[in-house]
Every structure is written in C-alpha cells, then in structure tokens.
Design a protein around this motif. Structure first.
Motif, short mmCIF file in Angstrom:
data_model
loop_
_atom_site.label_atom_id
_atom_site.label_comp_id
_atom_site.label_asym_id
_atom_site.label_seq_id
_atom_site.Cartn_x
_atom_site.Cartn_y
_atom_site.Cartn_z
N ALA A 534 -28.81 -16.10 36.73
CA ALA A 534 -28.85 -15.15 35.71
C ALA A 534 -30.00 -14.28 35.85
N ARG A 535 -31.02 -14.72 36.46
CA ARG A 535 -32.36 -13.76 36.56
C ARG A 535 -31.94 -12.83 37.86
N MET A 536 -31.26 -13.25 38.64
CA MET A 536 -30.80 -12.28 39.59
C MET A 536 -29.87 -11.26 39.22
N ALA A 537 -28.98 -11.68 38.32
CA ALA A 537 -27.82 -10.77 37.83
C ALA A 537 -28.41 -9.63 36.66
N SER A 538 -29.31 -10.36 35.88
CA SER A 538 -30.01 -9.62 34.74
C SER A 538 -31.21 -9.08 34.81
N SER A 543 -30.98 -14.04 29.11
CA SER A 543 -30.67 -14.23 27.90
C SER A 543 -29.44 -15.50 27.55
N ALA A 544 -29.08 -15.63 26.49
CA ALA A 544 -28.11 -16.78 26.44
C ALA A 544 -26.71 -16.06 27.10
N ALA A 550 -23.56 -16.32 34.19
CA ALA A 550 -24.04 -17.15 35.60
C ALA A 550 -23.10 -18.31 35.55
N ARG A 551 -22.90 -18.94 34.47
CA ARG A 551 -22.26 -20.34 34.74
C ARG A 551 -20.70 -20.04 35.03
N GLU A 552 -20.20 -18.80 34.28
CA GLU A 552 -18.75 -18.36 34.81
C GLU A 552 -18.78 -17.79 36.28
N MET A 553 -19.69 -17.44 36.75
CA MET A 553 -19.71 -17.02 38.12
C MET A 553 -19.71 -18.03 38.92
#
Length: 569
Positions: A534-538, A543-544, A550-553
C-alpha cells in the motif's frame, strides 16, 4: 541456490544476515535505505571489485559471507572439484574480507582462492540481469549461446561439426607444412641418399661392434695372454720347479685311498678331493687347449681394427650402437621415400582435404538447419513476451544466414533483427534497440530460457523497473514471477506490481542511532506486506482504500503464480 548472505561493516550495513528462499525474493525500502549496497555486497561474492571504500566508517575491516546450496548444480560441483575445493558437505560457503590497509582474502569452503576463480564460479552460481548484461546480449558469442542452448540436438550437432572441422583444418595444416618443406627437398634428398648408401655399404651385423671389440682386445694382448697360460699350465701340470696341482691332488687321492684300508673315517673327504681333482683336471685340459689354439696374427688384428674404424666412424655420425645406426638408416629411408613420393602424397592429401571439407560441410548444414528451427521457435516466443511488455508492434527475428566459409562455430552467421514500430525495417538490435528496449528483450529471453537445466540456479534483477509503470509494470512483474517459478530470483524494486509477486518479501530499513546511520533487513509478515504494498502504491499516507487495493493486488498475484506453477508442472 543462495541460502544466506551475512554482511559485516559494509557501508551502511553494520551486521546483517539475510535468509533467502526459493522462488521470488523481493527487496524493498525507502529511497537511500541501502538496497543497492546489498547488490554490491553480493557482487563481491561473485568476483566483483571490492575496495576499502566500502568499509563502514569507524571500522577497520569488512566481511561478506554467502552460503549456497549445491543441490542439482553439477557444473558448479565439477568446477569446484577442478580447483581442489571440497564439496562433500553439499553446500558452498564463500567468505571475502578486506582490511583498511587493503589486504584482502577469499575463502571458498575454507580454501584460499583468487578473484579469477571466484569470478568464474560466480557466473555458474548467479545470473545477473542488469544494464551491463543487456549490453552483453549484443555480443555475437552470447547470441550463439542463446540459440545453441535452446535445443540439445544443436549441441550434439555442434560437437560433431567441430570434430569434422578440426580434422579438415589439421589436414590443411599438413598440406601447408608439406608445401613449405618442398623448397629444400632436392638438397635434402641427396643428403639422405648418401647417408643410406654409406650405412648400407658397411653391411653391419647385429652386435658386430661388441664382438670386434672382444677379438681386438684378445689379439692386442696375445703375448700377455700366452704368458698367463704358460704359467697356469706349469702350476697345473708341474715343471722344472716342482710338482703341479693336478699331480699333487692325484697323489693325495692315492694316499687317502691306501689309508682307507686301515681306517675309513676319511672316505667322504677322499671322495670330495677326488671329485675336485676330476673338475680341476677338466679345467686344466680347457686351459691347455686354449693355449694350444692361441695364435698371434698381426694381419687379422689389422683387418679387425680396420673394420672397427669403419664402425666407429658411423657411430660418431649416426648413433652410439649398431642398433642406433640401423634405426637412423630406417628413419632416413622413410624420409627419402616421403620425398620421392612427394607428388603422390600431395595429391592424396588434397583428396583427403576435399573429403574432409565435404564431411564438415554436411555437419555444418545439419547444424544450420537445427539453428534455423530453434531461431524460429525462440523468435516467436520472445516476440510474444515483448508484445505483453508494452511493445505490441515489436518484431524480433533470430536470423541464421549463410557464411562465406566454414568457421569454428559452423557455416552460418547469426544476428538478432528487431523493429519496435510499424513501418520500420528490421535491423540488427545493436543498431536500433534503445536501452529500455534492450532491457525488455533481455527479460523476454530470460522468461523463455529460465527453465534450462544448465543455467545458474539463482538470478538477480537489478534496476529492472527503471522508467516503467502501469500496464508495462504489471507485465514485467508477471515475467519475473514466471522466471521465479523455476529459478530463485532476487529483485530490488520500487513497484508494487513486482513486489506483490514475492515469495519472500524483505524490507530494508535505514535508521540513525547515536549519530550513526545503519541499515537493517528483515522478512515481512503477511500483514506487513499489505502495508508495504500500500505504501509503495499510494505513498506515505496509507488509507483503508490503499490497503484494500494492496490486498487485491496480492490476491491477483497469487492466482498468476499458481498458473505459472501449473504450466511448469
């Protein structure tokens, strides 16, 4: 496979131990945390340059240690055995250290070795995918390895061709040597004829020189021999000076025989003396006959000495013994025959060369045909991967063209042709492919060839995600995961699409303690992985929604990885 990497006092790394596993090992962390330092440390294990500049501030030395498993790595084991390095434990421990005064040591399973040995060993242990390796793709020999390594039949055909090619070149070399020596054949011919005739004229007999030496020695000392024989005969048979040995022994036997009429105690002694007397009488007859036959013949001595002079003259020229002289004559006769048959030999050798060329050409044709088939298969497979890596119009062809003549690798020339855009002619990749395009081509090749048994068990992808994103990033991630389904892969990345494919996710963290910067590495739990993706993506603010994404990825990545595993299974 790389099991463990332990580092002491290497730049920001004070002491770090990293445990790797099979599959895809991802390393992530914030910019400047020291990800590239890990690659530098591992590079030192593979023979790369190691200098005192890497020593951590305040330390006097640095050390890096790597432990590899030797399971299913016959090429590595063979190389270690060639260098007398023990492999019985089934693992490989490489330790490299350098001190602040520049003194370095390299240990491989406890044995001291050189950087050259380590560098060669490194190529068998790890395949590094980076900018330099992309450029290596432009090398012609590497292009041949790509094609030839894709089909076992090519390697069999290549060995057959190289054997036929060597036979052909050896015969060409023989012809060149014969033609080169023909200039002085006339002068050599006369000398050989004279040598053979001189030896034949002597009519030498086996061991004749030894017999002559004995006879000459005997005749030259005939007077002394006569004196010795005369004195021996006088001592044996007696003369003016008294009774001889033979007569004295006969008298002893008679006396003892008479004594036995009164006492038989000396019968055994009598028999022994009697037997000795008989043997001495026989020897005396032989000495007497030798003396009767002894004759000094000056003419015979001169004849024998003249014969010996002839032999001595030949021995000085052609050998120490008659056997050596005859061997010299046989060799000279063979050379003479070769020269006299020169024209016939040249003609026969030219026929052999033509036959050898035809055999090599037939082997080369077979090799070329197999390479064309392999080139077509590889071209289609690599091109398919390029399309999925964000280059939908890319075309790639491994072209096998006819060469002007036979060479060490066959009778063909190989080049990889490439076009990235519609309407552009395909041209050699070294002329038209950009750095980014080369990177994708190399990744596509690795995705196609990773399953090969003879390739290194581990791969490193260094800076594979530079300058890409979106759909292309996803395709790159899938290709890396595809490779990792068969090989151990180590990859440093900034992209969540690649990180979510990890089998082992390692996080690199930099911190300042008491004014000193240090870096640590640890494996993330499943929950920590979600946060990191999540940190890498956003970005920094997680955020939620970014966590759900991230879980979906990660879930989608798991499905993809299962598909690759089933394909290989």
């Amino acid at each position: 496979m790389l099991n463990t990497l332990t580092i002491w006092n290497f730049a920001l790394l004070e002491q770090v131990q990293i445990d790797f596993d099979k599959g895809l090992n991802i390393l992530t962390g914030e910019t400047g945390a020291g990800k590239s330092i890990l690659i530098d440390a591992l590079g030192a294990m593979l023979g790369n340059r190691l200098s005192t500049d890497f020593i951590r501030t305040g330390a006097d030395w640095l050390r890096v240690e790597a432990i590899f498993s030797l399971d299913n790595q016959p090429r590595v084991i063979d190389y270690l055995n060639e260098n007398a390095i023990d492999t019985t434990e089934g693992e490989l421990i490489i330790t490299r250290q350098i001190t602040s005064n520049g003194r370095g040591t390299i240990l491989v399973n406890g044995c001291h070795t050189t950087v050259a040995v380590l560098k060669k060993l490194g190529t068998l242990l790890v395949d590094i995918h980076g900018q330099n390796e992309n450029l290596a793709l432009l090398n012609a020999s590497n292009q041949y390895k790509l094609v030839d390594g894709s089909d076992d039949r090519i390697n069999v055909a290549l060995r057959a061709y190289q054997q036929a090619f060597k036979s052909f070149k050896d015969k060409e070399h023989q012809l060149a040597e014969k033609e080169k020596s023909s200039a002085d054949n006339e002068q050599k011919l006369e000398m050989l004829k004279w040598q053979v005739q001189e030896i034949e004229a002597a009519q030498l007999q086996e061991n004749e020189d030894e017999e002559l030496e004995r006879e000459i020695k005997k005749l030259s000392n005939a007077e002394k021999i006569s004196n010795y024989i005369g004195e021996a005969c006088r001592n044996l048979y007696g003369g003016s000076n008294g009774i001889g040995v033979v007569s004295a022994l006969e008298e002893v036997v008679e006396n003892l025989r008479d004594l036995s009429r009164f006492d038989d105690s000396l019968d055994n002694a009598t028999d022994t003396i009697k037997e000795a007397c008989i043997q001495i009488k026989e020897a005396a007859y032989e000495v007497r006959d030798y003396g009767d036959e002894l004759e000094f013949n000056p003419q015979l001595l001169d004849k024998l000495q003249s014969r010996m002079d002839i032999i001595d003259k030949l021995r000085k020229k052609y050998g120490a013994t008659i056997e050596d002289i005859m061997a010299f004559k046989e060799k000279a006769q063979q050379q003479l025959n070769d020269i006299e048959n020169y024209d016939d030999d040249i003609a026969a050798l030219k026929q052999e060369i033509e036959k050898a060329r035809e055999e090599a050409t037939a082997c080369a044709d077979r090799l070329t045909e197999l390479r064309k088939q392999a080139g077509d298969r590889l071209s289609m497979a690599i091109e398919e991967h390029l399309h999925e890596l964000g280059m939908p119009d890319a075309r790639l062809e491994i072209a096998i063209n006819e060469a002007e003549d036979l060479g060490s690798l066959g009778a063909d020339e190989l080049e990889i042709l490439f076009s990235a855009n519609p309407g552009q002619d395909m041209r050699p990749i070294q002329k038209v492919a950009s750095g980014g395009e080369l990177s994708r081509i190399a990744l596509s090749i690795k995705a196609v060839t990773a399953f090969r048994d003879d390739s290194p068990a581990s791969m490193i992808f260094d800076e594979i995600d530079t300058g890409i994103g979106g759909r292309t990033a996803q395709m790159v991630a899938e290709r890396i995961a595809m490779v990792a389904a068969d090989k151990q892969v180590l990859c440093i990345t900034h992209l969540p699409q690649i990180a979510c494919m990890a089998d082992v996710h390692l996080y690199i963290n930099k911190q300042v303690v008491n004014g000193m910067t240090s870096t640590s590495v640890r494996a993330l739990t499943e929950g920590e992985r979600v946060n990191e993706i999540a940190r890498m993506a956003s970005g920094v603010d997680v955020s939620a929604a970014s966590l759900d994404n991230a879980r979906e990825m990660l879930a989608n990545a798991g499905v993809k990885k299962q598909q690759y595993s089933r394909k290989l299974g």
